[in-house]
Scaffold this motif. Structure first.
Motif, mmCIF file in Angstrom:
data_model
loop_
_atom_site.group_PDB
_atom_site.id
_atom_site.type_symbol
_atom_site.label_atom_id
_atom_site.label_comp_id
_atom_site.label_asym_id
_atom_site.label_seq_id
_atom_site.Cartn_x
_atom_site.Cartn_y
_atom_site.Cartn_z
ATOM 1 N N VAL A 236 33.876 1.399 16.742
ATOM 2 C CA VAL A 236 32.726 2.273 16.975
ATOM 3 C C VAL A 236 31.469 1.408 17.012
ATOM 4 C CG1 VAL A 236 31.371 4.208 16.111
ATOM 5 C CG2 VAL A 236 33.860 4.197 15.817
ATOM 6 N N LYS A 237 30.665 1.618 18.029
ATOM 7 C CA LYS A 237 29.393 0.916 18.152
ATOM 8 C C LYS A 237 28.258 1.911 17.954
ATOM 9 C CE LYS A 237 31.354 -2.432 21.397
ATOM 10 N NZ LYS A 237 31.239 -3.058 22.747
ATOM 11 N N VAL A 238 27.084 1.378 17.578
ATOM 12 C CA VAL A 238 25.957 2.261 17.266
ATOM 13 C C VAL A 238 24.686 1.720 17.899
ATOM 14 C CG1 VAL A 238 24.533 3.266 15.446
ATOM 15 C CG2 VAL A 238 26.994 3.017 15.097
ATOM 16 N N ASP A 239 23.949 2.602 18.550
ATOM 17 C CA ASP A 239 22.573 2.320 18.962
ATOM 18 C C ASP A 239 21.647 2.976 17.944
ATOM 19 O OD1 ASP A 239 23.347 0.947 21.208
ATOM 20 O OD2 ASP A 239 23.279 2.715 22.523
ATOM 21 N N PHE A 240 20.666 2.218 17.423
ATOM 22 C CA PHE A 240 19.769 2.758 16.403
ATOM 23 C C PHE A 240 18.405 2.089 16.555
ATOM 24 C CE2 PHE A 240 21.981 -0.884 14.751
ATOM 25 C CZ PHE A 240 21.006 -1.638 14.125
ATOM 26 N N PRO A 241 17.357 2.663 15.975
ATOM 27 C CA PRO A 241 16.022 2.057 16.070
ATOM 28 C C PRO A 241 16.018 0.653 15.462
ATOM 29 C CG PRO A 241 15.860 4.330 15.344
ATOM 30 C CD PRO A 241 17.311 3.985 15.320
ATOM 31 N N GLN A 242 15.407 -0.280 16.171
ATOM 32 C CA GLN A 242 15.433 -1.677 15.738
ATOM 33 C C GLN A 242 14.437 -1.982 14.623
ATOM 34 O OE1 GLN A 242 17.813 -3.959 16.848
ATOM 35 N NE2 GLN A 242 18.604 -1.963 17.538
ATOM 36 N N ARG B 159 15.932 10.441 12.763
ATOM 37 C CA ARG B 159 16.788 11.625 12.740
ATOM 38 C C ARG B 159 18.149 11.279 13.355
ATOM 39 N NH1 ARG B 159 13.362 12.563 9.847
ATOM 40 N NH2 ARG B 159 11.794 14.238 9.868
ATOM 41 N N GLU B 160 19.125 12.182 13.161
ATOM 42 C CA GLU B 160 20.463 11.937 13.712
ATOM 43 C C GLU B 160 20.424 11.714 15.220
ATOM 44 O OE1 GLU B 160 19.932 13.980 11.267
ATOM 45 O OE2 GLU B 160 21.460 13.577 9.745
ATOM 46 N N GLU B 161 19.536 12.453 15.915
ATOM 47 C CA GLU B 161 19.491 12.313 17.367
ATOM 48 C C GLU B 161 18.950 10.957 17.819
ATOM 49 O OE1 GLU B 161 16.128 15.199 16.103
ATOM 50 O OE2 GLU B 161 18.248 14.848 15.632
ATOM 51 N N ASN B 162 18.359 10.187 16.875
ATOM 52 C CA ASN B 162 17.894 8.842 17.215
ATOM 53 C C ASN B 162 19.007 7.812 17.124
ATOM 54 O OD1 ASN B 162 15.103 9.822 15.277
ATOM 55 N ND2 ASN B 162 15.123 9.733 17.516
ATOM 56 N N ILE B 163 20.184 8.251 16.667
ATOM 57 C CA ILE B 163 21.307 7.333 16.466
ATOM 58 C C ILE B 163 22.445 7.754 17.383
ATOM 59 C CG2 ILE B 163 22.949 6.408 14.794
ATOM 60 C CD1 ILE B 163 20.919 7.200 12.608
ATOM 61 N N ASN B 164 22.982 6.834 18.145
ATOM 62 C CA ASN B 164 24.086 7.108 19.058
ATOM 63 C C ASN B 164 25.290 6.262 18.667
ATOM 64 O OD1 ASN B 164 22.668 8.928 20.783
ATOM 65 N ND2 ASN B 164 21.592 7.170 21.657
ATOM 66 N N ALA B 165 26.337 6.952 18.183
ATOM 67 C CA ALA B 165 27.601 6.264 17.902
ATOM 68 C C ALA B 165 28.514 6.477 19.100
ATOM 69 C CB ALA B 165 28.228 6.816 16.633
ATOM 70 N N TYR B 166 29.231 5.453 19.516
ATOM 71 C CA TYR B 166 30.055 5.575 20.715
ATOM 72 C C TYR B 166 31.202 4.577 20.676
ATOM 73 C CZ TYR B 166 27.569 1.400 22.358
ATOM 74 O OH TYR B 166 27.054 0.138 22.466
ATOM 75 N N VAL B 167 32.189 4.892 21.514
ATOM 76 C CA VAL B 167 33.266 3.936 21.769
ATOM 77 C C VAL B 167 33.195 3.584 23.245
ATOM 78 C CG1 VAL B 167 34.803 4.622 19.901
ATOM 79 C CG2 VAL B 167 34.874 5.873 22.039
#
Length: 395
Positions: free
Chosen positions: A97-103, A75-83
């Motif tokens: 922009v960097k992204v944390d997502f399920p591996q 889901r969207e909440e499982n993905i964190n886009a950030y600077v």
């Protein structure tokens, strides 16, 4: 060497078949690989406490690839886009922009992958609170200086935005202000250097200290003073004995000068005396009677002299000749001389010698009938004790 390869060949083939079977099972159970896009907001990391980003970060589209089953669980909440602002300096810049997502899946794309930022140092600014007015104050009300609580606000935010904020405005409706002390709890606006409300987008970057949703405003007001000359009216209560009558009420002075708040004075047309009780009075009397003056009004007199002339009631009988109107009918009045009893003050009764007595036969039908006699021409204060009648015959 060939012998080594072929040794235990059956066992090796079996192991290979098992591995292929496991791979096929996993591939079939998790489904084929697909791509899926997610729209997520961009957050900030490692932003120093005394630095703010004054630009609005956009949402980005993050595209991932992996098995259909695994992607459907994300889901969207499982993905964190950030600077990441670590080691970034003040000013405008382009940041990846960097992204944390399920591996369990792979990252395919970030769109956009670079965003614009504007980093500014946070500063404090003390803002004066200005009370402004609208509407019309009640008649005669003069507004005093307004006091606010708190006295001022401190705003904390990016330096560029702060430089354009001038003061705090609180609007008060004059029509709500009453005489004396008034306290209002009002919302407020931050105003820029051009006297216009600060945009909401700018305010979102700011923090206000102390934190208030409303500002308390105290306004002391007073009434404008006015002077006016008004008439005085004598006021009585109670009743005289049945054998007494008032022939005249007089008082002095007939008018007085009053002063006080405009709102009060403008509504006063006359001032009454306190009620003077007539019960039990048998003869003419003259007394000082207090005036009924409102508490917030001053007057050049607090009482007036009231003189009440009282006389005994007397009676007198007179014989009157009855006139008939109109005279175009054939009629016969059985008795045209009637006796009438009058009552009134003794001094007036003594001078009463005659009165007019008439009957109206215009609406009468043929035959005999009793008709009321109309008595007129009496002095003020004289009454007829019983309305007389005469017998009239219409021919």
């Amino acid at each position: 060497m060939f012998r080594d390869i072929t040794s235990n060949l059956g066992l090796k083939i079996t192991a290979l078949l098992i591995a292929v079977a496991i791979w096929l099972y996993v591939s079939q159970s998790q489904g084929p690989e697909v791509t899926k896009s997610f729209i997520v907001p961009v957050q900030t990391r490692n932003l120093p406490e005394n630095i703010a980003n004054t630009t609005t970060l956009p949402n980005v589209t993050v595209t991932l690839r992996g098995s259909k089953i695994l992607l459907e669980k994300i889901r969207e909440e499982n993905i964190n886009a950030y600077v990441d602002f670590l080691d970034k300096k003040q000013g405008k810049d382009q940041v990846f922009v960097k992204v944390d997502f399920p591996q369990t899946v792979r990252l395919v794309d970030i769109d956009p992958n670079v965003v614009s930022v504007d980093l500014q140092k946070l500063q404090e600014k003390e803002l004066p609170i200005v009370v402004t007015y609208y509407g019309q104050a009640p008649a005669g009300i003069t507004l005093g200086e307004a006091q606010t609580d708190p006295k001022r606000l401190i705003i904390y935010g990016p330096s560029q935005g702060l430089s354009n904020i001038k003061e705090v405005h609180v609007k008060v409706n004059r029509a709500l202000v009453k005489e004396g002390s008034n306290r209002f709890s009002m919302s407020y606006d931050l105003v820029d250097n051009n006297g216009k409300p600060v945009k909401k987008s700018t305010l979102e970057e700011m923090k206000i200290r102390p934190k208030f949703d409303t500002i308390s405003v105290e306004i002391k007001s007073s009434s404008k003073q006015d002077i006016k000359t008004v008439g005085v009216i004598a006021n009585t209560t109670g009743t005289l004995p049945t054998d007494r009558v008032i022939t005249e009420i007089d008082w002095a002075p007939k008018s007085i000068t009053i002063s006080g708040p405009y709102a009060t004075i403008s509504k006063i047309e006359s001032i009454y005396t306190e009620p003077y009780n007539l019960n039990g009075i048998l003869s003419t009397t003259s007394v000082m009677v207090p005036l009924s003056i409102p508490l917030d009004v001053s007057a050049d007199a607090s009482e007036v002299r009231v003189t009440i002339k009282i006389e005994p009631l007397s009676r007198k009988k007179l014989n009157l000749y009855v006139d008939v109107k109109p005279t175009d009918k054939q009629y016969e009045v059985i008795d045209r001389i009637i006796e009438v009893t009058f009552q009134g003050p003794s001094s007036i009764i003594a001078t009463l010698t005659t009165a007019s007595a008439t009957i109206d036969v215009s609406g009468l039908l043929q035959g005999e009938q009793n008709v009321k006699v109309q008595i007129s021409g009496l002095p003020d204060g004289i009454t007829v004790l019983q309305t007389p009648t005469v017998k009239v015959k219409i021919i």
